[in-house]
Design an enzyme around this catalytic site. Structure first.
Site, PDB file in Angstrom:
ATOM      1  N   GLU A 171       0.824  -1.207   0.000  1.00 48.56           N
ATOM      2  CA  GLU A 171       0.000   0.000   0.000  1.00 48.56           C
ATOM      3  C   GLU A 171       0.862   1.264   0.000  1.00 48.56           C
ATOM      4  OE1 GLU A 171      -3.143  -0.356   2.881  1.00 48.56           O
ATOM      5  OE2 GLU A 171      -3.759  -2.291   2.094  1.00 48.56           O
ATOM      6  N   GLU A 415     -13.192  -8.700   8.818  1.00 44.77           N
ATOM      7  CA  GLU A 415     -11.833  -8.253   9.121  1.00 44.77           C
ATOM      8  C   GLU A 415     -11.219  -9.330  10.010  1.00 44.77           C
ATOM      9  OE1 GLU A 415      -9.545  -5.658   8.260  1.00 44.77           O
ATOM     10  OE2 GLU A 415      -8.433  -7.202   9.351  1.00 44.77           O
ATOM     11  N   HIS A 483      -8.907  -7.950   0.977  1.00 45.19           N
ATOM     12  CA  HIS A 483      -8.002  -6.807   1.152  1.00 45.19           C
ATOM     13  C   HIS A 483      -6.758  -7.253   1.914  1.00 45.19           C
ATOM     14  CE1 HIS A 483     -10.392  -2.991   0.171  1.00 45.19           C
ATOM     15  NE2 HIS A 483     -10.943  -4.010  -0.466  1.00 45.19           N
ATOM     16  N   GLU A 508      -8.785   4.465  -0.156  1.00 42.80           N
ATOM     17  CA  GLU A 508      -8.765   4.802   1.278  1.00 42.80           C
ATOM     18  C   GLU A 508      -7.637   5.768   1.624  1.00 42.80           C
ATOM     19  OE1 GLU A 508      -8.498   0.941   3.121  1.00 42.80           O
ATOM     20  OE2 GLU A 508      -6.347   0.830   2.872  1.00 42.80           O
TER      21      GLU A 508
HETATM   22  C1  NOJ Z   1      -8.356  -1.861   5.502  1.00 43.76           C
HETATM   23  C2  NOJ Z   1      -9.190  -2.043   4.288  1.00 43.76           C
HETATM   24  O1  NOJ Z   1      -8.482  -1.710   3.120  1.00 43.76           O
HETATM   25  C3  NOJ Z   1     -10.414  -1.196   4.448  1.00 43.76           C
HETATM   26  O2  NOJ Z   1     -11.171  -1.230   3.268  1.00 43.76           O
HETATM   27  C4  NOJ Z   1     -11.194  -1.681   5.634  1.00 43.76           C
HETATM   28  O3  NOJ Z   1     -12.292  -0.845   5.814  1.00 43.76           O
HETATM   29  C5  NOJ Z   1     -10.342  -1.656   6.888  1.00 43.76           C
HETATM   30  N1  NOJ Z   1      -9.105  -2.325   6.648  1.00 43.76           N
HETATM   31  C6  NOJ Z   1     -11.026  -2.297   8.066  1.00 43.76           C
HETATM   32  O4  NOJ Z   1     -11.180  -3.673   7.851  1.00 43.76           O
HETATM   33 CA    CA Z   2      -6.031  -1.721   2.894  1.00 43.50          CA
END
Ligand code: NOJ
Ligand code: CA
Length: 716
Positions: A171, A415, A483, A508
């Site tokens: 990233e 997550e 992700h 993001e």
């Molecule tokens: C990072 C991810 O890229 C994002 O999309 C997500 O909202 C957060 N982590 C929380 O899981």
């Molecule tokens: Ca991410």
């Protein structure tokens, strides 16, 4: 006569050294394989008689009495094949993909050890793929890789678009520099959420995009990364030779192999035309056909989400700030103190469902619906999520029924907090829970260090974890968007339920300080070659402090650029990331996001230069309708393109969403124009594009749209 003998002698030497030549079907590419010096396998690659890869060694070091699996070989067998076939992807940029290549497989036998190593080369018109194969044999059964020693020797000090080598994240913004400048720039290339120092001062990630001074575009990556560690590249910057550098596991080992086995493919895309790199399907072609027979449940999806508000810090994933749920079994939140900022409340989710239904979106992603976030943010270092227990203010049954009544699908969020084993243990129950509640897609995430401790995001074990999840999901007919997982290598051909990945710096980061304005002109040359990205475009309010007063980030993009991303960032999964209230302020521009397709019969890359601009036109699957998108880096320009992809003899109404004359990604990002004109296959479109800008066009056949009073585009 003398000459003749000399020549014959030369051929003999070449024969003994095992020289083999392979040509691409169009003869533009030539790969030569030889055994050099002490039986060292070596290859070269040239394109239109220009050298692309100088003599480069092949092989591996393994943990064994005889470490070397890179020298002392003799050539004991060669096989060739010619393949020309077509396959139809479940979703994609093209209705049908041609896979045309010439193949050479060399079997090498190591003197003394009698170990066998096979190298399989496939030469396509757009590049080379090769991999190692470890056949079943008595002298090489179980082994541990110390390092793969594949070289890619460059012919000069090329310009590269690179990311710092990192075992845990991609990233980053890209750095553009000469190869010899990588060392000096490494420190500044590691930014933000770097989890560690780079593995080497000249280590970079793949897909690595390069441009030579004489105009060749070269891309190094890998295909079909399965049961193997992800490959990075380490540059010998004296000699300009890249060498493979695998991600180690917790023990520092780089691969546990049991023969018969194969490595992933190592890929070298080459062209003198940057557009051909973008159009390449070579990485998919090196992957196996779909293993999912009935794919009717896999659906390209356009979605909105209770997400941007958390990313910008306007609301929170957590329901409470002070309730420790980290002890397993604690799931009763009725006494927990609400923090008042929770995003995934029943009422708020309903608002998004209404918005999705009103504007024809397929899905609504909801993050922060399940218990555990307060522990994670409270720095509990261990597993925190069970993926089944909603917060008390998220009424799952009510929302499930509400979404159904509005013909909208809720998208699940898992997550994992990087805790792979915890996720594996909960997986069956979590997927069954999804199915029982009408979810058929999940966004997974792997933020933070991988648990078990010492493992990395890109090592063999964690690579296997991501694959396990995708295959398990297929059993449940669940689509996956992962992700922070390993960068894609075309596996979505084999497992088309893998409809998205992040694995790069997504939108993001526009709320975490911003990204370079030309980031989106590089991603399609790098990250996207291996598979679609859940980039999550569609930000209409660039001043993030207007969303959350305590966040001073700026989205480095014009509004028209955001529209174009739906074309230039190919994905069967596309989000409209911004808040409904921001879309309601610009409904005329929002119309493009509503109209644009997410699955395609055809794609035409019209203009491309990594770091500068990309223009692509795509024909929607089934409907024949064309859309076009163009994104720009820092330098303003005029994009001039022929619309010869349109069907001859037909008239179209083209609706052009473009930067206004005074648009600028930093100072004036929200000014745009919407113009309707008449276009045909003879038309030429000349469009000014702002710094960090772009334009997007939808074409509707004239008999379906009124042409009265509209100007015709010029034809010269
Ligand atoms: C990072 C991810 O890229 C994002 O999309 C997500 O909202 C957060 N982590 C929380 O899981
Ligand atoms: Ca991410």
């Amino acid at each position: 006569m003398k000459k003749y003998f000399l020549l014959a002698g030369l051929y003999l030497i070449i024969f003994l050294a095992g020289a083999q030549e392979l040509k691409s079907p169009d003869n533009n590419l030539t790969m030569n394989f030889t055994l050099q010096g002490n039986g060292i396998p070596t290859y070269t690659l040239s394109y239109k008689n220009k050298e692309v890869i100088k003599p480069s060694k092949l092989g591996l070091s393994i943990k064994s009495e005889k470490e070397s699996l890179f020298d002392n070989f003799t050539l004991t067998d060669t096989k060739t094949a010619t393949v020309d076939e077509r396959w139809n992807p479940v979703w994609g940029e093209y209705k049908s993909v041609r896979s045309q290549y010439n193949e050479l497989a060399v079997t090498l036998t190591q003197k003394e050890t009698n170990r066998k190593l096979l190298v399989r080369f496939r030469l396509f018109n757009d590049g080379l793929g090769f991999r190692y194969e470890f056949p079943q044999q008595p002298n090489l059964i179980y082994f541990i890789i110390k390092e793969e020693r594949t070289q890619f020797a460059m012919t000069g000090n090329h310009t590269a678009f690179w990311l710092a080598g990192d075992y845990d994240t991609q990233e980053y913004d890209y750095t553009e520099s000469r190869l010899t400048e990588i060392r000096g720039l490494m420190k500044s290339a590691i930014t933000g959420n770097a989890s560690q120092t780079p593995f080497s001062p000249t280590g970079v990630q793949t897909a690595l995009m390069m441009k030579t001074d004489d105009g060749l575009f070269i891309n190094l990556h890998e295909a079909a990364l399965l049961n193997y560690a992800c490959m990075h590249l380490n540059l010998d910057d004296q000699n300009l030779i890249f060498e493979s550098w695998l991600t180690p596991d917790a023990k520092g080992e780089k691969g546990n192999i049991q023969a018969p086995a194969t490595s992933p493919w190592r890929t070298v895309l080459v062209s003198d035309d940057a557009r051909k790199i973008l159009a390449s399907q070579l990485i998919y072609n090196l992957n196996e056909p779909s293993k999912i027979e009935d794919t009717s449940w896999i659906k390209p999806t356009k979605y909105v989400g209770v997400w941007w508000e958390m990313i910008t810090g306007k609301s929170t994933w957590s329901y409470t700030n002070d309730f420790p749920s980290v002890q397993l079994g604690v799931t009763d939140y009725s006494n927990a103190k609400p923090n008042g900022t929770h995003g995934a409340t029943t009422a708020n989710v309903k608002k998004y469902i209404d918005f999705a239904a009103q504007h024809g979106f397929d899905g609504v992603l909801v993050e922060g619906w399940n218990v555990g976030w307060e522990d994670w943010f409270g720095n509990a270092k261990d597993y925190v999520f069970d993926f089944q227990t909603p917060y008390p203010d998220f009424n799952l049954t009510e929302l499930r029924d509400y979404a159904k009544s509005k013909n909208v699908k809720l998208i699940m969020h898992h997550e994992t907090s990087g805790s792979t084993r915890n996720y594996e243990r909960h997986l069956d129950a979590a997927f069954a829970f999804m199915k029982n509640n009408n979810y058929d897609a999940v966004k997974t995430g792997y933020v933070g260090n991988i648990l078990p401790k010492g493992y990395y995001h890109y090592d063999q074990w964690t690579v296997n974890h991501y694959q396990y999840v995708v295959e398990k999901a297929a059993q449940y007919k669940i689509m996956v968007n992962a992700h922070e997982a390993v960068r894609p290598t075309g596996l979505a051909r084999t497992w088309p339920n893998l409809i998205g990945n992040e694995s790069a710096r997504g939108t993001e980061f526009q709320a975490f300080g911003g990204s370079k304005p030309n980031h989106v002109t590089i991603l399609p040359f790098t990250r996207l070659l291996g598979g679609p990205m859940d980039y999550t475009p569609g930000v209409f309010e660039m001043d993030i402090s207007k969303v959350n007063p305590t966040n001073n980030s700026h989205c480095n993009s014009t509004l028209a650029n955001q529209l174009a991303l739906y074309l230039t960032m190919y994905s069967p999964l596309q989000m409209a990331a911004d808040l409904p209230e921001n879309y309601n302020r610009f409904l005329d521009a929002f119309q493009f996001i509503k109209d644009v397709a997410v699955d395609w019969d055809d794609s035409r890359y019209l203009e491309a230069e990594p770091g500068d601009y990309i223009t692509v036109a795509r024909q929607a699957k089934g409907t024949g309708q064309w859309f076009l998108g163009s994104v720009n880096g820092e330098t303003p320009r005029t994009s001039t393109i022929k619309l010869d992809f349109l069907q001859p003899g037909k008239e179209y109404v083209a609706t052009i969403y473009a930067d206004a004359k005074d648009a600028h990604y930093k100072t004036n990002p929200q000014v745009y124009t919407i113009t309707k004109v008449v276009a045909t296959s003879q038309s030429i479109l000349s469009q000014w594009v702002a710094p960090g800008g772009g334009y997007a066009v939808s074409f509707v056949e004239a008999d379906k749209a009124a042409t009265k009073g509209l100007k015709k585009l010029k034809t010269k």
